[in-house]
Design a protein around this motif. Structure first.
Motif, PDB file in Angstrom:
ATOM      1  N   LEU A 237      56.569  57.507  45.543  1.00 22.19           N
ATOM      2  CA  LEU A 237      57.778  56.987  46.172  1.00 22.19           C
ATOM      3  C   LEU A 237      58.032  57.665  47.519  1.00 22.19           C
ATOM      4  CD1 LEU A 237      60.159  56.708  43.088  1.00 22.19           C
ATOM      5  CD2 LEU A 237      59.354  54.808  44.505  1.00 22.19           C
ATOM      6  N   VAL A 238      57.860  58.977  47.573  1.00 22.08           N
ATOM      7  CA  VAL A 238      58.073  59.707  48.825  1.00 22.08           C
ATOM      8  C   VAL A 238      57.030  59.319  49.868  1.00 22.08           C
ATOM      9  CG1 VAL A 238      58.028  61.990  49.897  1.00 22.08           C
ATOM     10  CG2 VAL A 238      59.263  61.654  47.753  1.00 22.08           C
ATOM     11  N   LEU A 239      55.763  59.276  49.461  1.00 25.73           N
ATOM     12  CA  LEU A 239      54.706  58.902  50.404  1.00 25.73           C
ATOM     13  C   LEU A 239      54.882  57.467  50.893  1.00 25.73           C
ATOM     14  CD1 LEU A 239      51.510  60.488  48.787  1.00 25.73           C
ATOM     15  CD2 LEU A 239      52.823  61.316  50.748  1.00 25.73           C
ATOM     16  N   GLY A 240      55.241  56.574  49.979  1.00 23.17           N
ATOM     17  CA  GLY A 240      55.464  55.187  50.372  1.00 23.17           C
ATOM     18  C   GLY A 240      56.609  55.064  51.352  1.00 23.17           C
ATOM     19  N   ASN A 241      57.690  55.817  51.124  1.00 23.20           N
ATOM     20  CA  ASN A 241      58.847  55.766  52.007  1.00 23.20           C
ATOM     21  C   ASN A 241      58.529  56.343  53.383  1.00 23.20           C
ATOM     22  OD1 ASN A 241      61.671  55.347  52.635  1.00 23.20           O
ATOM     23  ND2 ASN A 241      61.923  57.555  52.450  1.00 23.20           N
ATOM     24  N   LEU A 242      57.726  57.393  53.412  1.00 20.25           N
ATOM     25  CA  LEU A 242      57.434  58.072  54.669  1.00 20.25           C
ATOM     26  C   LEU A 242      56.394  57.352  55.526  1.00 20.25           C
ATOM     27  CD1 LEU A 242      57.357  61.831  53.560  1.00 20.25           C
ATOM     28  CD2 LEU A 242      59.146  60.659  54.853  1.00 20.25           C
TER      29      LEU A 242
ATOM     30  N   LEU B 182      58.291  53.113  37.868  1.00 16.44           N
ATOM     31  CA  LEU B 182      58.585  53.841  39.101  1.00 16.44           C
ATOM     32  C   LEU B 182      57.305  54.196  39.855  1.00 16.44           C
ATOM     33  CD1 LEU B 182      61.457  56.213  37.925  1.00 16.44           C
ATOM     34  CD2 LEU B 182      61.632  54.030  39.143  1.00 16.44           C
ATOM     35  N   ILE B 183      56.261  54.560  39.121  1.00 15.95           N
ATOM     36  CA  ILE B 183      54.971  54.824  39.767  1.00 15.95           C
ATOM     37  C   ILE B 183      54.464  53.558  40.452  1.00 15.95           C
ATOM     38  CG2 ILE B 183      52.533  55.359  39.353  1.00 15.95           C
ATOM     39  CD1 ILE B 183      53.439  57.257  37.153  1.00 15.95           C
ATOM     40  N   GLY B 184      54.603  52.426  39.765  1.00 15.77           N
ATOM     41  CA  GLY B 184      54.174  51.158  40.339  1.00 15.77           C
ATOM     42  C   GLY B 184      54.935  50.815  41.610  1.00 15.77           C
ATOM     43  N   ILE B 185      56.239  51.077  41.625  1.00 13.88           N
ATOM     44  CA  ILE B 185      57.036  50.820  42.827  1.00 13.88           C
ATOM     45  C   ILE B 185      56.535  51.694  43.972  1.00 13.88           C
ATOM     46  CG2 ILE B 185      59.341  51.036  43.844  1.00 13.88           C
ATOM     47  CD1 ILE B 185      60.488  50.295  41.104  1.00 13.88           C
ATOM     48  N   GLY B 186      56.247  52.953  43.667  1.00 19.58           N
ATOM     49  CA  GLY B 186      55.721  53.852  44.688  1.00 19.58           C
ATOM     50  C   GLY B 186      54.379  53.396  45.223  1.00 19.58           C
ATOM     51  N   VAL B 187      53.507  52.944  44.321  1.00 23.32           N
ATOM     52  CA  VAL B 187      52.190  52.442  44.743  1.00 23.32           C
ATOM     53  C   VAL B 187      52.359  51.206  45.622  1.00 23.32           C
ATOM     54  CG1 VAL B 187      50.035  51.392  43.935  1.00 23.32           C
ATOM     55  CG2 VAL B 187      50.957  53.404  42.767  1.00 23.32           C
TER      56      VAL B 187
ATOM     57  N   VAL C 118      67.257  50.579  50.241  1.00 17.52           N
ATOM     58  CA  VAL C 118      66.594  49.432  49.603  1.00 17.52           C
ATOM     59  C   VAL C 118      65.584  49.910  48.562  1.00 17.52           C
ATOM     60  CG1 VAL C 118      65.117  47.421  49.982  1.00 17.52           C
ATOM     61  CG2 VAL C 118      66.918  47.986  51.631  1.00 17.52           C
ATOM     62  N   LEU C 119      64.806  50.928  48.920  1.00 19.78           N
ATOM     63  CA  LEU C 119      63.818  51.460  47.973  1.00 19.78           C
ATOM     64  C   LEU C 119      64.515  52.099  46.777  1.00 19.78           C
ATOM     65  CD1 LEU C 119      60.782  51.794  47.551  1.00 19.78           C
ATOM     66  CD2 LEU C 119      60.930  54.016  48.704  1.00 19.78           C
ATOM     67  N   GLY C 120      65.646  52.766  47.029  1.00 18.40           N
ATOM     68  CA  GLY C 120      66.415  53.329  45.926  1.00 18.40           C
ATOM     69  C   GLY C 120      66.941  52.256  44.991  1.00 18.40           C
ATOM     70  N   GLY C 121      67.363  51.124  45.567  1.00 17.80           N
ATOM     71  CA  GLY C 121      67.821  50.010  44.733  1.00 17.80           C
ATOM     72  C   GLY C 121      66.699  49.455  43.879  1.00 17.80           C
ATOM     73  N   LYS C 122      65.505  49.379  44.442  1.00 16.10           N
ATOM     74  CA  LYS C 122      64.352  48.927  43.661  1.00 16.10           C
ATOM     75  C   LYS C 122      64.066  49.897  42.513  1.00 16.10           C
ATOM     76  CE  LYS C 122      61.798  46.100  46.984  1.00 16.10           C
ATOM     77  NZ  LYS C 122      61.872  44.874  46.139  1.00 16.10           N
ATOM     78  N   ALA C 123      64.194  51.195  42.787  1.00 14.73           N
ATOM     79  CA  ALA C 123      63.944  52.189  41.743  1.00 14.73           C
ATOM     80  C   ALA C 123      64.947  52.049  40.601  1.00 14.73           C
ATOM     81  CB  ALA C 123      63.999  53.592  42.339  1.00 14.73           C
ATOM     82  N   LEU C 124      66.220  51.812  40.931  1.00 13.87           N
ATOM     83  CA  LEU C 124      67.231  51.644  39.887  1.00 13.87           C
ATOM     84  C   LEU C 124      66.951  50.405  39.044  1.00 13.87           C
ATOM     85  CD1 LEU C 124      70.658  52.608  41.530  1.00 13.87           C
ATOM     86  CD2 LEU C 124      69.351  53.851  39.801  1.00 13.87           C
TER      87      LEU C 124
END
Length: 274
Positions: A261-266, A169-174, A108-114
């Motif tokens: 993105l990694v920190l948000g996912n983890l 992408l930074i915004g999505i991670g935040v 899901v997060l990957g889809g948001k990134a795309l």
């Protein structure tokens, strides 16, 4: 469900709301006004029509400085839309059915990134048109070359597109890391509009501080683009210290996107949604 299907669903979700085009309109108006003001003042000053006490700007550097207004002042908009792409789902609880349909949350997060890449390109077009159109008009009006015949200008525009994409992408991670929408937006605005600008100004007066502030996200973004209304056509955007090269600035900005993105996912994305 595949990544393409998730991305298609995400695109439908994002473009069915009004937030993306409202921010796009504000981005256009804000950048167009800034570029128009800069285009008039800088072009008139270089032509000798205005009496100024500041340093004279080379006519060759005018297009890059004016056009870069799209990223120099407009980068906060792709950052905000990326943040809202995630935090609005936490706020309105729409992630619950999404995760039920697609239990693989990383997908899901990957889809948001795309989809974020697509929105970044769209916002880049809006911002670039808003800065280049009035900027070129004022340059031509004062008898200066708008720079469209130069490969450097097109390279600048291409790097601006990359910058917009990375900011989304930074915004999505935040947004994935800081679930609270108000907290995330306030944090973004405080850092981009107050903390980083103050730090970069302070670098003018504190020895060695510029070596740190050039790695700040905004400074790295200016370096990637290669020009800034705040730092001239130097690519640094910093008040002190050696500037980063454009590719180094891009890598730093990409690093911030990957980190969030990694920190948000983890640490946040995998937590319960209620």
């Amino acid at each position: 469900m595949s990544l393409m299907n998730v991305s298609r669903s995400e695109a439908t979700k994002q473009f069915s709301t009004s937030m993306w085009w409202i921010l796009a309109i504000v981005l256009f108006v804000y950048v167009a006004f800034t570029a128009s003001a800069l285009g008039f003042v800088l072009s008139a000053s270089a032509a000798g029509a205005l009496s100024t006490r500041g340093p004279q700007i080379s006519a060759d550097g005018l297009p890059a400085m004016i056009y870069s207004a799209a990223t120099s002042v407009g980068y906060v908009f792709p950052l905000l839309i990326g943040t809202l792409m995630v935090t609005s789902e936490f706020r309105h609880k729409t992630l619950t059915p999404t995760f039920l349909a697609t239990p693989r949350r990383g997908l899901v997060l990957g889809g948001k990134a795309l989809v974020g890449v697509l929105i970044g390109v769209l916002y880049a077009v809006v911002g670039i048109v808003a800065s280049v159109a009035p900027g070129a008009a004022f340059l031509a009006g004062f008898g200066f070359d708008a720079g469209f015949g130069s490969s450097d200008t097109w390279a600048l525009i291409g790097r601006m597109v990359i910058s917009f994409v990375l900011w989304v992408l930074i915004g999505i991670g935040v947004g994935a890391l800081v679930r609270n929408q108000v907290g995330a937006i306030v944090g973004v605005l405080v850092f981009t509009q107050f903390l980083e600008p103050i730090g970069r100004i302070a670098a003018s007066f504190v020895d060695g501080l510029g070596d740190v502030t050039r790695f700040f996200p905004g400074a790295a973004g200016d370096a990637l683009v290669g020009a800034s209304v705040f730092g001239g056509a130097t690519g640094a955007g910093t008040a002190a210290g050696d500037p980063l090269t454009w590719w180094a600035g891009g890598l730093v900005l990409l690093g911030y996107a990957a980190l969030f993105l990694v920190l948000g996912n983890l640490f946040s994305w995998r937590r319960d949604v209620s």
